[in-house]
Enzyme design. Structure first.
Site, short mmCIF file in Angstrom:
data_model
loop_
_atom_site.label_atom_id
_atom_site.label_comp_id
_atom_site.label_asym_id
_atom_site.label_seq_id
_atom_site.Cartn_x
_atom_site.Cartn_y
_atom_site.Cartn_z
NE ARG A 129 -2.19 1.92 3.57
CZ ARG A 129 -1.97 1.40 4.05
NH1 ARG A 129 -2.46 0.39 5.56
NH2 ARG A 129 -0.96 2.36 5.17
CD GLU A 148 4.95 4.15 5.50
OE1 GLU A 148 5.79 3.57 5.70
OE2 GLU A 148 3.90 4.18 5.68
CG ASN A 150 2.45 0.66 4.47
OD1 ASN A 150 3.32 0.73 5.51
ND2 ASN A 150 1.86 2.04 3.84
CB SER A 155 -3.57 -3.43 8.38
OG SER A 155 -3.85 -2.26 8.74
CE LYS A 309 8.19 5.25 7.43
NZ LYS A 309 8.27 3.54 7.83
CE LYS A 368 8.09 10.37 7.62
NZ LYS A 368 7.62 9.45 6.37
CD GLU A 372 7.14 0.15 7.28
OE1 GLU A 372 6.27 0.91 7.68
OE2 GLU A 372 8.07 0.54 7.47
N GLY A 373 4.35 1.34 11.92
CA GLY A 373 3.63 0.73 12.83
C GLY A 373 2.80 2.49 13.07
NE ARG A 454 -3.98 5.67 6.42
CZ ARG A 454 -2.82 5.23 7.07
NH1 ARG A 454 -2.67 4.32 8.00
NH2 ARG A 454 -2.07 5.17 5.98
P1 ADP Z 1 4.56 4.39 9.40
O1 ADP Z 1 5.69 3.82 9.34
O2 ADP Z 1 5.31 4.29 10.71
O3 ADP Z 1 3.66 4.46 9.14
P2 ADP Z 1 4.81 6.67 8.19
O4 ADP Z 1 6.14 7.07 7.33
O5 ADP Z 1 3.71 6.56 7.18
O6 ADP Z 1 5.39 5.65 9.15
O7 ADP Z 1 4.69 8.02 9.00
C1 ADP Z 1 3.18 7.67 9.83
C2 ADP Z 1 2.55 8.74 9.66
O8 ADP Z 1 3.45 10.26 9.83
C3 ADP Z 1 1.72 9.20 8.42
O9 ADP Z 1 0.73 8.33 8.73
C4 ADP Z 1 1.58 10.52 8.12
O10 ADP Z 1 0.74 10.87 9.39
C5 ADP Z 1 2.75 11.17 9.09
N1 ADP Z 1 4.25 11.64 8.34
C6 ADP Z 1 5.15 10.76 8.08
N2 ADP Z 1 5.74 11.78 6.97
C7 ADP Z 1 5.60 12.38 7.18
C8 ADP Z 1 5.38 13.57 6.24
N3 ADP Z 1 6.73 14.36 5.20
N4 ADP Z 1 5.09 14.87 6.07
C9 ADP Z 1 3.76 15.08 6.79
N5 ADP Z 1 3.34 13.93 8.08
C10 ADP Z 1 4.12 13.05 7.74
MG MG Z 2 2.17 4.80 7.43
#
Ligand code: ADP
Ligand code: MG
Length: 478
Positions: A129, A148, A150, A155, A309, A368, A372-373, A454
């Site tokens: 996803r 990102e 996944n 899910s 990442k 970052k 994940e999660g 979401r």
């Molecule tokens: P995870 O693998 O923990 O899901 P993500 O990279 O998806 O990590 O980051 C988690 C959440 O943080 C995302 O769902 C989003 O809401 C926020 N986020 C992540 N990267 C960014 C970004 N570059 N700009 C704004 N919000 C972000």
């Molecule tokens: Mg995420």
């Protein structure tokens, strides 16, 4: 661009009545989670949190996200097959991040044993996803930017197929039938199941099962059941087992066929094993056993690593996509258009410059780690403190820096069990589900199979639905 439902959000009494109707419809449709009090049992369940109204999403961006999904599938597949790229990309990270290092050790071991990867008939299955936010440009226009991808345990494909009926209901109650008809139908769980079914079929053993690696405490069981149900409808049986069960009762025969409780396994589908806390020593051993088997792994360890990442950041380097997807300039252009700024924090001048930029303008960046999660990223003051502490240490290589996407906020109500109905300022994240199947060198399936929207209140920087921050939503195309 119009961003919301305007005056509808001002009538509190109407919002409360609509919320009651919406919640009952959600329960009736099966938009369900187990409760945090009883996460291992379905005796008591409640609705998965969701928005009262669908959120407006520009059609052009929705189409763009769908159009690039097959390219992302190809890219993930290419990275997972490119051991040299993975090794080089993750070399600094694995020195400082034990969890990624352990995943990488399994990858190395499997490569060394030269199993499956070298058989011309081996089957690979990717269910991923790709997640995006809508950057609000200075000129007012929105742009699709990837957050990102996944590649493990992606899910909400199951629940996302149930929420369109809820939002149509809300709009129909308001006699907005034309608007209700604009809510897209969506069935990711069917598409994900078709991928698993194809992999199962190519594995080629009529009595073999699908093994779903499950967590003991799983609030999101109904999301997973949606996929199981689709498989059973095709006469493919699914067993749910924990890593601990695999450790105790899983085995390989001399041809490395995987057996669980004496039954042959064709496909292993991971809904666990994507964060360090999910691995005891026994669980690591179970994961290794699964990887060494000739069952189709979804994902295999290389594909999980392709979703880190760090890999995402290296893919954004000039010229990198061209190397990984040679002769496909259009795919490369579509992919690159969705990339936000991504910066390596490896030791050296490039990393120093990235840190200086982030310290000079903290509100424009996200820090970052390789996790994940949800709930792991650092923003604002916390990011500054972390960077100050990390900047002279090699540990900084276990993080990446990303440009922060700033969507335009809009009003919506986030409905959660036990919370009052009120309007919050929100932003959304769009996910597109992708499925691919490869047998040996031949790509047998490559498609997009649906979406997930979401939405969360802007006060929360991080976190998804499972983390209790974001709620399920539907795009209302405009
Ligand atoms: P995870 O693998 O923990 O899901 P993500 O990279 O998806 O990590 O980051 C988690 C959440 O943080 C995302 O769902 C989003 O809401 C926020 N986020 C992540 N990267 C960014 C970004 N570059 N700009 C704004 N919000 C972000
Ligand atoms: Mg995420």
């Amino acid at each position: 661009m119009a961003t919301g439902w305007g005056s509808l959000l001002q009538d509190e009494r109407q919002l409360e009545e609509l919320a009651r109707q919406a919640v009952d419809r959600a329960l009736a449709e099966g938009v369900l989670l187990r409760t945090s009090q009883e996460p291992s049992s379905s005796n008591v369940v409640s609705y998965a949190p969701f928005t009262l109204f669908p959120s407006l999403v520009p059609s052009a961006l929705l189409e763009q996200a769908y159009a690039v999904q097959m390219d992302f599938n190809l890219l993930v597949d290419a990275v997972s097959q490119n051991a040299a790229f993975l090794e080089q990309t993750l070399s600094s990270t694995i020195k400082r991040d034990d969890y990624t290092a352990r995943l990488f050790d399994i990858h190395k071991q499997v490569l060394k044993e030269g199993i499956a990867q070298f058989s011309p008939q081996t089957v690979f299955l990717g269910l991923n996803r790709s997640d995006y936010m809508f950057q609000h440009n200075a000129d007012g226009s929105p742009a699709l930017k990837q957050i990102e991808i996944n590649t493990i345990s992606a899910s909400f494909g199951g629940l996302a197929s149930r929420t369109p009926a809820v939002h149509r209901h809300v709009l129909n109650v308001l006699s907005k039938t034309k608007e209700a008809a604009k809510i897209l139908s969506n069935n990711p769980s069917e598409g994900l199941a078709l991928g698993i079914a194809k992999a199962w079929e190519l594995y080629g053993s009529a009595n073999a099962l699908v093994l779903l690696i499950a967590q003991e405490k799983e609030r999101n069981i109904f999301d997973q059941r949606a996929i199981e149900n689709e498989l059973l409808a095709r006469n493919i049986h699914v067993i749910r087992r924990r890593f601990e069960d695999v450790f105790e009762k899983g085995s390989l025969d001399q041809d490395r066929r995987l057996f669980m409780d004496g039954q042959e396994v064709a496909v292993v589908y991971f809904r666990d094993g994507y964060m360090p806390s999910q691995y005891s020593q026994q669980n690591w051993e179970a994961r290794l056993l699964l990887e060494r088997s000739c069952a189709v792994k979804c994902p295999d360890i290389a594909t999980q690593l392709a979703g880190t990442k760090k890999v995402q950041q290296e893919l954004s380097r000039v010229g990198m996509l061209e190397v990984l997807l040679p002769g496909q300039p259009q795919a490369v252009a579509r992919l690159r258009a969705t990339f936000a700024g991504l910066y390596s924090l490896d030791m050296g001048e490039e990393g120093d410059q990235a840190i200086a930029k982030a310290l000079a303008a903290p509100s424009r960046f996200v820090l970052k780690p390789q996790r994940e999660g949800g709930g792991n990223n650092l923003y604002g003051e916390e990011m500054v403190q972390a960077l100050e502490q990390l900047k002279d240490s090699e540990e900084r290589a276990s993080y990446i820096l990303m440009e922060k996407i700033e969507p335009e906020p809009f009003g919506n109500c986030l409905l959660r069990p036990g919370s009052p109905t009120r309007v919050d300022q929100c932003i959304s994240e769009l996910g597109i589900f992708g499925v691919y199947v490869r047998q040996g060198k031949t790509l047998v399936m490559n498609k997009h199979v649906g979406h997930l929207l979401r939405t969360k209140a802007i006060v929360h920087a991080d976190g998804g639905v499972a983390a209790g921050v974001a709620v399920l939503d539907n795009p209302y195309p405009v």
